[in-house]
Design a protein around this motif. Structure first.
Motif, PDB file in Angstrom:
ATOM      1  N   THR A  54      -6.264   1.980   5.177  1.00 51.31           N
ATOM      2  CA  THR A  54      -6.528   2.813   4.005  1.00 51.31           C
ATOM      3  C   THR A  54      -7.127   1.976   2.888  1.00 51.31           C
ATOM      4  O   THR A  54      -8.060   2.410   2.201  1.00 51.31           O
TER       5      THR A  54
ATOM      6  N   PHE B 121      -1.522   1.011   5.936  1.00 51.35           N
ATOM      7  CA  PHE B 121      -1.802   0.517   4.585  1.00 51.35           C
ATOM      8  C   PHE B 121      -3.097  -0.287   4.560  1.00 51.35           C
ATOM      9  O   PHE B 121      -3.942  -0.124   3.672  1.00 51.35           O
TER      10      PHE B 121
ATOM     11  N   GLN C  83      -2.702   0.567  -2.269  1.00 55.25           N
ATOM     12  CA  GLN C  83      -2.503   0.238  -0.861  1.00 55.25           C
ATOM     13  C   GLN C  83      -2.355  -1.269  -0.654  1.00 55.25           C
ATOM     14  O   GLN C  83      -1.595  -1.709   0.212  1.00 55.25           O
TER      15      GLN C  83
END
Length: 58
Positions: A18, A15, A48
């Motif tokens: 990204t 997460f 994200q």
């Protein structure tokens, strides 16, 4: 594999990476005045960041 509803640590890293990649792409798109790309990657960054915060609270 039973994790009792908790995501493993690697998902937090995914997460975060990204989100950082999306933020970098968003900034580059703003520099080159590509506003559609900037808005799309801004949405990805927001999603994200939300996922990372949700993961961190577990």
């Amino acid at each position: 594999m039973s994790t009792n509803g908790k995501l493993p640590r690697k998902w937090g890293y995914i997460f975060a990476l990204t989100a950082l990649a999306a933020l970098g792409t968003c900034i580059a798109a703003l520099i080159y005045k590509e506003y559609i790309i900037a808005s799309a990657t801004g949405l990805v960054f927001g999603a994200q960041a939300f996922n990372f915060i949700k993961w961190k609270r577990q």
